[in-house]
Design an enzyme around this catalytic site. Structure first.
Site, PDB file in Angstrom:
ATOM      1  N   HIS A  91     -85.702 -30.585 -29.303  1.00 47.38           N
ATOM      2  CA  HIS A  91     -86.019 -29.442 -30.031  1.00 47.38           C
ATOM      3  C   HIS A  91     -85.986 -28.212 -29.410  1.00 47.38           C
ATOM      4  CE1 HIS A  91     -87.980 -28.683 -33.891  1.00 47.38           C
ATOM      5  NE2 HIS A  91     -88.675 -27.776 -33.354  1.00 47.38           N
ATOM      6  N   ASP A 169     -98.332 -28.941 -40.638  1.00 50.65           N
ATOM      7  CA  ASP A 169     -97.371 -27.987 -40.000  1.00 50.65           C
ATOM      8  C   ASP A 169     -96.329 -27.304 -41.172  1.00 50.65           C
ATOM      9  OD1 ASP A 169     -95.807 -26.599 -37.783  1.00 50.65           O
ATOM     10  OD2 ASP A 169     -94.028 -28.160 -38.318  1.00 50.65           O
ATOM     11  N   ARG A 176     -96.500 -19.045 -41.612  1.00 53.16           N
ATOM     12  CA  ARG A 176     -96.166 -18.127 -40.439  1.00 53.16           C
ATOM     13  C   ARG A 176     -94.967 -17.232 -40.515  1.00 53.16           C
ATOM     14  NH1 ARG A 176     -95.100 -22.279 -36.268  1.00 53.16           N
ATOM     15  NH2 ARG A 176     -94.630 -20.328 -34.931  1.00 53.16           N
ATOM     16  N   SER A 191     -96.605 -26.518 -33.503  1.00 58.91           N
ATOM     17  CA  SER A 191     -95.668 -26.681 -34.540  1.00 58.91           C
ATOM     18  C   SER A 191     -94.671 -27.737 -34.187  1.00 58.91           C
ATOM     19  CB  SER A 191     -95.256 -25.414 -35.054  1.00 58.91           C
ATOM     20  OG  SER A 191     -93.950 -25.263 -35.679  1.00 58.91           O
ATOM     21  N   LYS A 195     -94.636 -32.371 -34.991  1.00 62.24           N
ATOM     22  CA  LYS A 195     -93.446 -32.886 -35.454  1.00 62.24           C
ATOM     23  C   LYS A 195     -92.835 -33.782 -34.581  1.00 62.24           C
ATOM     24  CE  LYS A 195     -91.070 -29.199 -36.784  1.00 62.24           C
ATOM     25  NZ  LYS A 195     -91.772 -28.031 -36.745  1.00 62.24           N
TER      26      LYS A 195
HETATM   27  N1  URA Z   1     -89.799 -24.497 -33.944  1.00 66.25           N
HETATM   28  C1  URA Z   1     -90.675 -25.149 -34.763  1.00 66.25           C
HETATM   29  O1  URA Z   1     -90.711 -26.312 -35.170  1.00 66.25           O
HETATM   30  N2  URA Z   1     -91.831 -24.446 -34.721  1.00 66.25           N
HETATM   31  C2  URA Z   1     -92.014 -23.252 -34.055  1.00 66.25           C
HETATM   32  O2  URA Z   1     -93.061 -22.831 -34.346  1.00 66.25           O
HETATM   33  C3  URA Z   1     -90.929 -22.646 -33.525  1.00 66.25           C
HETATM   34  C4  URA Z   1     -89.658 -23.311 -33.430  1.00 66.25           C
END
Ligand code: URA
Length: 434
Positions: A91, A169, A176, A191, A195
């Protein structure tokens, strides 16, 4: 008697610089997920967190509460050739031109990994993998759990919308995006990790961005973010590591939705910009190591076409049609060089904002993004330039957007006499305990 909270009290605690008790965090995440805390109240709390920060213990609790807001997938029962799947994912903390997931997932598939990727949409000035892949006609990320399981076994990957994973989230991310509360270490770390913990991967590599196009600008803050996320992953049983990578200039030559898919396919065909190839292969090596896969060369999968075959199979399984050339009807504007010389630095943030203004991102929740909105960089930093030569091509379905997009680029690039100082793309590697 059970003590219950209310939103104004929780907001006030954080607004005044206090530490939120675990029970207050659990309450507010659960109540917001189920609509008992209003968007206005959560927006105020997010701004208080943005301004006041959180302790490591608060971040850990906030993350766990977000994981617990939905289901946690488990693929440990799945087998291929009688062996458990080598479940691994990556990620990114968000960048400009950061299309790396698109070539990376097929490379790892071709090397024997299994990637259960819960992907996101664009956030602020950064693009999202789902928005990009949805510019392929027919592609859907809304796939069932049984389809995810089937694809992991048969193909080695599924790229899906988080759906019922960490629904807190999903709501907070969208809030956000429109309340100027993205650039916060606790909110980014929780966040990303909620996930990734919920999606059922066993190993995780984090691409933590540093520079003007990253949410956190300084290397110090990005290191802290990487360390925080690595410890969160480790404490939830994931083998987790992070690369710190440069995001002061956009990655590659294409920024936007469809243009980034096209550039990713150039990489999968064995070409593409050298920085995109370098980062794809570095992250692939890190993922294979984390998944315990050795003796394979990820670069070979780009040379022999096996990664491209995996990409086509993955897109087809998720309804995408790659049989026609990927093209869209858009209006274009070109920015040309004012003089002969060498291309200087190109500011990633300004390019991200220009592409967002062209229609690639959202300014209200749920807004449709334009597949065709994008920008091509014809001359990268350090490349020679002649007067009148095209430097950037901007495209959009709504030409009235050009003026604001071009204004974002004002002062964001230059043509000079010498190449700007070279910066390493991969700055550092961070593991648990660093
Ligand atoms: N990727 C995410 O999933 N969340 C964030 O806050 C920033 C990048």
């Amino acid at each position: 008697m059970q003590f219950t909270f209310d939103a104004p009290t929780v907001i006030r605690m954080k607004r005044d610089g206090g530490t939120l008790p675990d029970a207050a965090i659990d309450w507010v995440i659960d109540a917001y997920t189920h609509g008992r805390v209003a968007d206005e109240q959560m927006s105020a709390l997010l701004m208080a967190i943005f301004l006041r920060g959180m302790t490591p213990a608060e971040i850990a609790q906030w993350t766990a509460a977000m994981v617990n807001s939905g289901e946690r997938l488990d693929f440990t029962d799945l087998r291929r050739g009688g062996k458990p799947l080598a479940l691994v994912d990556k990620h990114s903390t968000g960048g400009v031109g950061d299309k790396i997931t698109i070539p990376l997932v097929p490379v790892v598939m071709a090397c024997g990994g299994a990637v259960p990727q819960a992907a996101g949409r664009g956030l602020g000035h950064t693009g999202g993998t789902l928005d990009k892949l949805e510019s392929i006609p027919g592609f859907t990320a809304e796939i069932s759990k049984s389809q995810i399981r089937q694809q992991l076994c048969d193909l080695g990957a599924a790229i899906f919308a988080a759906g019922e994973l960490a629904p807190a989230d999903r709501k907070i991310y969208a809030l956000r995006d429109i309340t100027a509360t993205t650039e916060s270490l606790p909110l980014i770390a929780s966040s990303v990790m909620s996930k990734k913990i919920a999606e059922g991967t066993r190993a995780l590599v984090l691409d933590t961005k540093v520079g003007s196009g990253a949410f956190l600008k300084t290397e110090k803050e990005s290191r802290e973010l990487a360390r925080t996320m690595v410890e969160l992953g480790t404490s939830h049983g994931l083998t987790t590591s992070a690369l710190l990578t440069d995001m002061s200039t956009p990655l590659g030559r294409a920024v936007g939705n469809l243009v980034e898919v096209t550039e990713s396919m150039d990489v999968l065909a064995g070409g593409g910009p050298s920085d995109v190839v370098e980062l794809t292969l570095a992250l692939a090596a890190e993922m294979l190591d984390a998944a315990g896969i050795d003796g394979v060369d990820p670069a070979q999968t780009l040379r022999d076409g096996s990664a491209m075959d995996r990409f086509r199979a993955l897109v087809a399984a998720q309804g995408g049609n790659l049989s026609q050339p990927l093209r869209l009807r858009t209006s274009v504007e070109t920015i040309t060089a004012p003089r002969n010389g060498t291309m200087g630095d190109i500011d990633a943030m300004a390019v991200g904002l220009a592409v967002w203004r062209l229609g690639a991102g959202r300014s209200v929740p749920g807004e449709r993004v334009q597949s065709g909105a994008g920008l091509l960089i014809h001359r990268r930093p350090g490349e020679p330039v002649s007067a009148g030569q095209a430097l950037f091509t901007l495209s959009t379905e709504t030409p009235e957007r050009f003026e604001a997009a071009i204004a974002e680029l004002d002062g964001a690039w230059s043509v000079g006499d010498a190449a700007p100082p070279a910066r390493p793309l991969i700055i550092d590697r961070i593991t648990s305990g660093d």
